[in-house]
Write a protein that holds these residues in place. Structure first.
Motif, short mmCIF file in Angstrom:
data_model
loop_
_atom_site.label_atom_id
_atom_site.label_comp_id
_atom_site.label_asym_id
_atom_site.label_seq_id
_atom_site.Cartn_x
_atom_site.Cartn_y
_atom_site.Cartn_z
N ASN A 328 0.81 -1.23 0.00
CA ASN A 328 0.00 0.00 0.00
C ASN A 328 0.83 1.27 0.00
N PHE A 329 1.99 1.22 0.67
CA PHE A 329 2.79 2.43 0.86
C PHE A 329 4.27 2.19 0.53
N LEU A 330 4.93 3.27 0.14
CA LEU A 330 6.38 3.28 -0.04
C LEU A 330 6.95 4.33 0.89
N LEU A 331 7.96 3.95 1.70
CA LEU A 331 8.55 4.85 2.68
C LEU A 331 9.99 5.15 2.29
N VAL A 332 10.34 6.43 2.28
CA VAL A 332 11.67 6.87 1.84
C VAL A 332 12.45 7.44 3.01
N GLY A 333 13.71 7.02 3.14
CA GLY A 333 14.60 7.60 4.13
C GLY A 333 15.49 8.65 3.48
#
Length: 372
Positions: A328-333
């Motif tokens: 559902n989601f993509l998380l970026v650091g």
């Protein structure tokens, strides 16, 4: 009356189970020499809403820039990357309680190499890619989850043309899907190496199998396998190339190549991370430098890629990113803007949309999801 009671009990239990299934732990590794960080952080992630909630963190762990979680999720291993060299470069082991997110330090072993920047593990061994030394370190693993002494050092030799290629720079290690081989990308030599993996060996754990050349001055960085294990996608740091190789029994053969860089882009390219969506239909790759974006590609037949979109990471230096287990989601650091930015992912088109949600955190550089 009893029927109503049992129905309500079943209903509440089902709702509670579904709520739990939508929650995961996200373990985050950081750099902590340029800002205030305690090392590793554990957040609870809600895959319905995209919300992150801090659960726990370590204390005084040196630069845990890459992480690996044991298959039974009882232990977490981190590299300790000291860019100045010395005995601080190594691997640390932690006991991991997924319910509380607590990480308890077990022990640390020196890598006998400089700049460990990537780590993988299985039931027998822990393997690091050592950027500054251009080598691979193989550590044994004890039954209590602790790290034992280094069993083997595999040294790469050679150099390239670019200023970042003054010597070999092993950048990533990765198991083949069948765990019979370990692949290593080397930014300094423009090569991917494959090694036969002998997990029970005392010394010769990795035995050279083959090598394949990437484009000159491209700088191989990270790679990922297709879901069926038939293809390897290689992202190259220096020029932004994205190369498709067929894969079988430790042998790679180039079949296609594209780029994550926009045709009209003028600036510094510094490609970083690459991942495939849980359904295997889309590939994503990040570009740092002056671009600070993520490119999405649709995966076609025979491993080929079709460009979908390019999205700003809304921060600086997207060194690492991850897709949650539900897709559902993509998380970026964003390493240099010190934040984690959360994007909604369209499962049909692969495109990304900013949610407006982000978490402030010193220099986030590695993400690993686990079950709670």
């Amino acid at each position: 009356m009893k029927q109503i009671y049992f129905y309500l009990l079943f209903l509440f239990a089902t709702v509670g189970l579904q709520a739990q299934e939508n929650k995961f732990n996200l373990i985050v590794g950081t750099y902590n020499r340029t800002c205030e960080s305690k090392g590793m952080y554990v957040y609870e992630f809600n895959s319905n809403t995209g919300d992150l909630t801090l659960k726990n963190n370590t204390e005084n762990v040196l630069n845990p820039s890459y992480l690996s979680v044991s298959s039974d999720t009882k232990f977490v291993y981190s590299v300790n990357q000291n860019k100045n060299g010395g005995n601080e470069n190594g691997v640390s082991a932690f006991k991991y309680d997924s319910k509380t997110g607590k990480l308890d330090f077990i022990n640390k072993k020196i890598a006998n190499a400089d700049g460990p920047c990537y780590i993988i593990d299985d039931d027998k061994n822990i393997i690091t890619a050592n950027y500054s030394s251009g080598s691979i370190s193989v550590f044994g693993k004890n039954n209590d989850g602790s790290v034992s002494e280094v069993k083997q050092i595999v040294q790469h030799f050679g150099k390239g043309i670019d200023r970042r290629q003054e010597m070999a720079h092993a950048h990533m290690t990765g198991f083949s899907p069948d765990k019979k081989y370990v692949l290593v990308s080397d930014l300094g030599t423009d090569k991917i190496y494959s090694y036969q993996y002998n997990p029970n060996a005392e010394k010769e754990v990795l035995v050279f199998k083959d090598t394949v050349n990437a484009k000159k001055s491209s700088g191989p960085r990270h790679f990922t396998f297709s879901k069926d294990g038939k293809y390897v996608y290689l992202l190259q740091e220096i020029d932004g190339s994205l190369t498709t190789f067929s894969y079988a029994d430790g042998i790679l053969k180039k079949v296609d190549e594209t780029s994550i860089v926009a045709p009209d882009f003028k600036g510094e390219t510094s490609s970083a991370d690459i991942h495939i969506s849980p359904d295997g239909k889309f590939l994503y790759a990040s570009n740092r430098g002056t671009a600070n974006d993520i490119s999405a590609f649709k995966i076609l037949k025979k491993g080929k890629l079709e460009f979908v979109s390019r999205t700003s990471t809304l921060g600086k230096t997207p060194r690492n990113f991850t897709i949650d287990p539900t897709g559902n989601f993509l998380l970026v650091g964003n390493q240099n803007s010190n934040d984690i930015v959360i994007f909604k992912r369209d499962k049909k088109t692969g495109s990304l949309t900013a949610t407006g949600k982000k978490v402030e955190l010193c220099s986030p550089v590695c993400f690993v999801f686990t079950k709670i």
